[in-house]
Design a protein around this motif. Sequence first.
Motif, PDB file in Angstrom:
ATOM      1  N   GLY A  66     -72.155   0.369  19.733  1.00 37.96           N
ATOM      2  CA  GLY A  66     -71.444   0.916  18.584  1.00 37.96           C
ATOM      3  C   GLY A  66     -70.536  -0.104  17.919  1.00 37.96           C
ATOM      4  O   GLY A  66     -70.440  -0.171  16.692  1.00 37.96           O
ATOM      5  N   ALA A  67     -69.864  -0.926  18.733  1.00 35.97           N
ATOM      6  CA  ALA A  67     -68.986  -1.955  18.175  1.00 35.97           C
ATOM      7  C   ALA A  67     -69.790  -3.004  17.399  1.00 35.97           C
ATOM      8  O   ALA A  67     -69.365  -3.475  16.339  1.00 35.97           O
ATOM      9  CB  ALA A  67     -68.188  -2.617  19.287  1.00 35.97           C
ATOM     10  N   LEU A  68     -70.961  -3.371  17.922  1.00 37.94           N
ATOM     11  CA  LEU A  68     -71.789  -4.352  17.215  1.00 37.94           C
ATOM     12  C   LEU A  68     -72.312  -3.784  15.897  1.00 37.94           C
ATOM     13  O   LEU A  68     -72.280  -4.466  14.853  1.00 37.94           O
ATOM     14  CB  LEU A  68     -72.955  -4.773  18.112  1.00 37.94           C
ATOM     15  N   LEU A  69     -72.795  -2.549  15.921  1.00 39.56           N
ATOM     16  CA  LEU A  69     -73.260  -1.922  14.684  1.00 39.56           C
ATOM     17  C   LEU A  69     -72.125  -1.760  13.685  1.00 39.56           C
ATOM     18  O   LEU A  69     -72.315  -1.931  12.470  1.00 39.56           O
ATOM     19  CB  LEU A  69     -73.890  -0.566  14.993  1.00 39.56           C
ATOM     20  N   ALA A  70     -70.935  -1.437  14.177  1.00 37.87           N
ATOM     21  CA  ALA A  70     -69.780  -1.302  13.294  1.00 37.87           C
ATOM     22  C   ALA A  70     -69.441  -2.634  12.632  1.00 37.87           C
ATOM     23  O   ALA A  70     -69.077  -2.679  11.433  1.00 37.87           O
ATOM     24  CB  ALA A  70     -68.582  -0.781  14.085  1.00 37.87           C
ATOM     25  N   SER A  71     -69.564  -3.726  13.363  1.00 39.72           N
ATOM     26  CA  SER A  71     -69.297  -5.040  12.779  1.00 39.72           C
ATOM     27  C   SER A  71     -70.300  -5.374  11.686  1.00 39.72           C
ATOM     28  O   SER A  71     -69.937  -5.935  10.638  1.00 39.72           O
ATOM     29  CB  SER A  71     -69.339  -6.111  13.875  1.00 39.72           C
ATOM     30  N   VAL A  72     -71.561  -5.028  11.914  1.00 42.34           N
ATOM     31  CA  VAL A  72     -72.580  -5.278  10.886  1.00 42.34           C
ATOM     32  C   VAL A  72     -72.304  -4.439   9.646  1.00 42.34           C
ATOM     33  O   VAL A  72     -72.409  -4.926   8.503  1.00 42.34           O
ATOM     34  CB  VAL A  72     -73.983  -4.989  11.457  1.00 42.34           C
ATOM     35  N   VAL A  73     -71.946  -3.170   9.845  1.00 39.92           N
ATOM     36  CA  VAL A  73     -71.617  -2.304   8.715  1.00 39.92           C
ATOM     37  C   VAL A  73     -70.417  -2.861   7.943  1.00 39.92           C
ATOM     38  O   VAL A  73     -70.407  -2.892   6.702  1.00 39.92           O
ATOM     39  CB  VAL A  73     -71.341  -0.870   9.203  1.00 39.92           C
ATOM     40  N   ALA A  74     -69.395  -3.305   8.665  1.00 38.70           N
ATOM     41  CA  ALA A  74     -68.212  -3.867   8.007  1.00 38.70           C
ATOM     42  C   ALA A  74     -68.561  -5.123   7.218  1.00 38.70           C
ATOM     43  O   ALA A  74     -68.072  -5.331   6.097  1.00 38.70           O
ATOM     44  CB  ALA A  74     -67.145  -4.178   9.062  1.00 38.70           C
ATOM     45  N   TRP A  75     -69.391  -5.952   7.789  1.00 44.71           N
ATOM     46  CA  TRP A  75     -69.797  -7.190   7.112  1.00 44.71           C
ATOM     47  C   TRP A  75     -70.537  -6.895   5.802  1.00 44.71           C
ATOM     48  O   TRP A  75     -70.202  -7.428   4.745  1.00 44.71           O
ATOM     49  CB  TRP A  75     -70.672  -7.995   8.068  1.00 44.71           C
ATOM     50  N   ARG A  76     -71.524  -6.019   5.879  1.00 44.48           N
ATOM     51  CA  ARG A  76     -72.310  -5.725   4.675  1.00 44.48           C
ATOM     52  C   ARG A  76     -71.492  -4.981   3.625  1.00 44.48           C
ATOM     53  O   ARG A  76     -71.630  -5.224   2.424  1.00 44.48           O
ATOM     54  CB  ARG A  76     -73.546  -4.904   5.062  1.00 44.48           C
ATOM     55  N   LEU A  77     -70.630  -4.059   4.073  1.00 44.92           N
ATOM     56  CA  LEU A  77     -69.806  -3.323   3.119  1.00 44.92           C
ATOM     57  C   LEU A  77     -68.794  -4.243   2.454  1.00 44.92           C
ATOM     58  O   LEU A  77     -68.510  -4.121   1.259  1.00 44.92           O
ATOM     59  CB  LEU A  77     -69.098  -2.169   3.826  1.00 44.92           C
ATOM     60  N   GLY A  78     -68.213  -5.166   3.215  1.00 42.66           N
ATOM     61  CA  GLY A  78     -67.276  -6.118   2.624  1.00 42.66           C
ATOM     62  C   GLY A  78     -67.924  -6.977   1.556  1.00 42.66           C
ATOM     63  O   GLY A  78     -67.299  -7.291   0.525  1.00 42.66           O
ATOM     64  N   LEU A  79     -69.170  -7.358   1.778  1.00 38.69           N
ATOM     65  CA  LEU A  79     -69.876  -8.134   0.752  1.00 38.69           C
ATOM     66  C   LEU A  79     -70.106  -7.315  -0.507  1.00 38.69           C
ATOM     67  O   LEU A  79     -70.074  -7.855  -1.635  1.00 38.69           O
ATOM     68  CB  LEU A  79     -71.221  -8.625   1.303  1.00 38.69           C
ATOM     69  N   LEU A  80     -70.324  -6.014  -0.337  1.00 41.39           N
ATOM     70  CA  LEU A  80     -70.582  -5.166  -1.505  1.00 41.39           C
ATOM     71  C   LEU A  80     -69.334  -4.946  -2.349  1.00 41.39           C
ATOM     72  O   LEU A  80     -69.405  -4.952  -3.593  1.00 41.39           O
ATOM     73  CB  LEU A  80     -71.149  -3.817  -1.052  1.00 41.39           C
ATOM     74  N   ILE A  81     -68.206  -4.726  -1.701  1.00 45.96           N
ATOM     75  CA  ILE A  81     -66.994  -4.434  -2.466  1.00 45.96           C
ATOM     76  C   ILE A  81     -66.247  -5.693  -2.870  1.00 45.96           C
ATOM     77  O   ILE A  81     -65.295  -5.621  -3.648  1.00 45.96           O
ATOM     78  CB  ILE A  81     -66.058  -3.512  -1.660  1.00 45.96           C
ATOM     79  N   GLY A  82     -66.650  -6.832  -2.332  1.00 43.79           N
ATOM     80  CA  GLY A  82     -66.012  -8.089  -2.702  1.00 43.79           C
ATOM     81  C   GLY A  82     -66.530  -8.603  -4.036  1.00 43.79           C
ATOM     82  O   GLY A  82     -67.290  -7.922  -4.741  1.00 43.79           O
ATOM     83  N   PRO A  83     -66.137  -9.796  -4.413  1.00 46.09           N
ATOM     84  CA  PRO A  83     -66.639 -10.382  -5.662  1.00 46.09           C
ATOM     85  C   PRO A  83     -68.160 -10.472  -5.652  1.00 46.09           C
ATOM     86  O   PRO A  83     -68.782 -10.715  -4.615  1.00 46.09           O
ATOM     87  CB  PRO A  83     -66.002 -11.774  -5.683  1.00 46.09           C
ATOM     88  N   VAL A 104     -72.058   6.284  17.568  1.00 38.60           N
ATOM     89  CA  VAL A 104     -72.065   6.803  16.198  1.00 38.60           C
ATOM     90  C   VAL A 104     -70.667   6.746  15.577  1.00 38.60           C
ATOM     91  O   VAL A 104     -70.492   6.320  14.428  1.00 38.60           O
ATOM     92  CB  VAL A 104     -72.607   8.248  16.178  1.00 38.60           C
ATOM     93  N   VAL A 105     -69.660   7.159  16.339  1.00 32.78           N
ATOM     94  CA  VAL A 105     -68.291   7.155  15.811  1.00 32.78           C
ATOM     95  C   VAL A 105     -67.839   5.737  15.479  1.00 32.78           C
ATOM     96  O   VAL A 105     -67.235   5.487  14.426  1.00 32.78           O
ATOM     97  CB  VAL A 105     -67.335   7.815  16.823  1.00 32.78           C
ATOM     98  N   LEU A 106     -68.131   4.789  16.354  1.00 31.51           N
ATOM     99  CA  LEU A 106     -67.727   3.412  16.090  1.00 31.51           C
ATOM    100  C   LEU A 106     -68.464   2.840  14.889  1.00 31.51           C
ATOM    101  O   LEU A 106     -67.877   2.085  14.096  1.00 31.51           O
ATOM    102  CB  LEU A 106     -67.986   2.546  17.323  1.00 31.51           C
ATOM    103  N   THR A 107     -69.732   3.187  14.728  1.00 32.85           N
ATOM    104  CA  THR A 107     -70.483   2.702  13.568  1.00 32.85           C
ATOM    105  C   THR A 107     -69.853   3.197  12.269  1.00 32.85           C
ATOM    106  O   THR A 107     -69.761   2.452  11.279  1.00 32.85           O
ATOM    107  CB  THR A 107     -71.943   3.150  13.665  1.00 32.85           C
ATOM    108  N   VAL A 108     -69.424   4.447  12.271  1.00 33.71           N
ATOM    109  CA  VAL A 108     -68.762   4.984  11.080  1.00 33.71           C
ATOM    110  C   VAL A 108     -67.431   4.275  10.836  1.00 33.71           C
ATOM    111  O   VAL A 108     -67.066   3.975   9.689  1.00 33.71           O
ATOM    112  CB  VAL A 108     -68.557   6.502  11.230  1.00 33.71           C
ATOM    113  N   LEU A 109     -66.699   3.975  11.910  1.00 31.10           N
ATOM    114  CA  LEU A 109     -65.421   3.270  11.755  1.00 31.10           C
ATOM    115  C   LEU A 109     -65.612   1.856  11.207  1.00 31.10           C
ATOM    116  O   LEU A 109     -64.666   1.266  10.673  1.00 31.10           O
ATOM    117  CB  LEU A 109     -64.690   3.205  13.099  1.00 31.10           C
ATOM    118  N   GLY A 110     -66.821   1.314  11.333  1.00 29.46           N
ATOM    119  CA  GLY A 110     -67.078   0.004  10.754  1.00 29.46           C
ATOM    120  C   GLY A 110     -66.856  -0.022   9.256  1.00 29.46           C
ATOM    121  O   GLY A 110     -66.509  -1.079   8.693  1.00 29.46           O
ATOM    122  N   ALA A 111     -67.026   1.123   8.595  1.00 29.41           N
ATOM    123  CA  ALA A 111     -66.770   1.178   7.153  1.00 29.41           C
ATOM    124  C   ALA A 111     -65.303   0.903   6.852  1.00 29.41           C
ATOM    125  O   ALA A 111     -64.979   0.248   5.845  1.00 29.41           O
ATOM    126  CB  ALA A 111     -67.181   2.548   6.616  1.00 29.41           C
TER     127      ALA A 111
END
Length: 235
Positions: A129-146, A50-57
């Motif tokens: 947790g590391a894999l879920l964090a990577s997915v969260v980072a990927w999707r969030l980056g697409l949202l805040i990017g162009p 859970v902690v790593l998933t949150v850190l993915g943000a």
Amino acid sequence: MTAPHTPPHKASAHHSWAAPQPPYAAVPPGADEGGPGLQRELTEAASVAVVLTVLGALLGLLWGQLAPRVPLVADDKAVFLKEIEGEQAIGADGTFILFALGFGLVSAVAVFLWRRRGGLPLVVGLALGALLASVVAWRLGLLIGPGDDVVARAKEAGPGVAFDAPLKLSSLGALLAWPIAALAVHLGLTALFGPRDPEFADGPYHAWPTEPGEAHPYPYPPEQGTQGTQGSRTD
């Protein structure tokens, strides 16, 4: 004159020829063997995930803000790359991988310092947790990017005016950078600084205490069995 043979002596309860110590002592069912119970290990593994998933943000924010942008230009008919030989698209993947490797290193060290015992549930929680964090980072980056509506943004920018292409990962294999780095570092730390297994005494036979008159659970060593003592010859 020859002295009579003395009868073989009986091994005492604490004789050094007593039965061998079994390699592993029996542990009563439900007894604690010195480590956390299964329920506690599962709870710790879930907490790590859970902690790593949150850190993915945090990784997503960094990637969305710092990843290289791919410039595009448009005319009245189509949208084109401004720099055909540009490497910004590859740079976006490289930036994500570098950040993910750094997060993997930090998370593995933190988990090891928190729980030095390791264990399968903790390793699974770290990897998941590391894999879920990577997915969260990927999707969030697409949202805040162009934005991904290229046509609308091209009309907004106007003909011949450069604008940024949507942020994306060219290879989804980059999502494995964080889990692989975390597992590799955690495994190395556990191998180098983790607790060692108890070492057993050398030799196959050890003292086995018993009550007086109680039979030993294991036979005596053949080469050290009880033998009679020959009397000495006297004149």
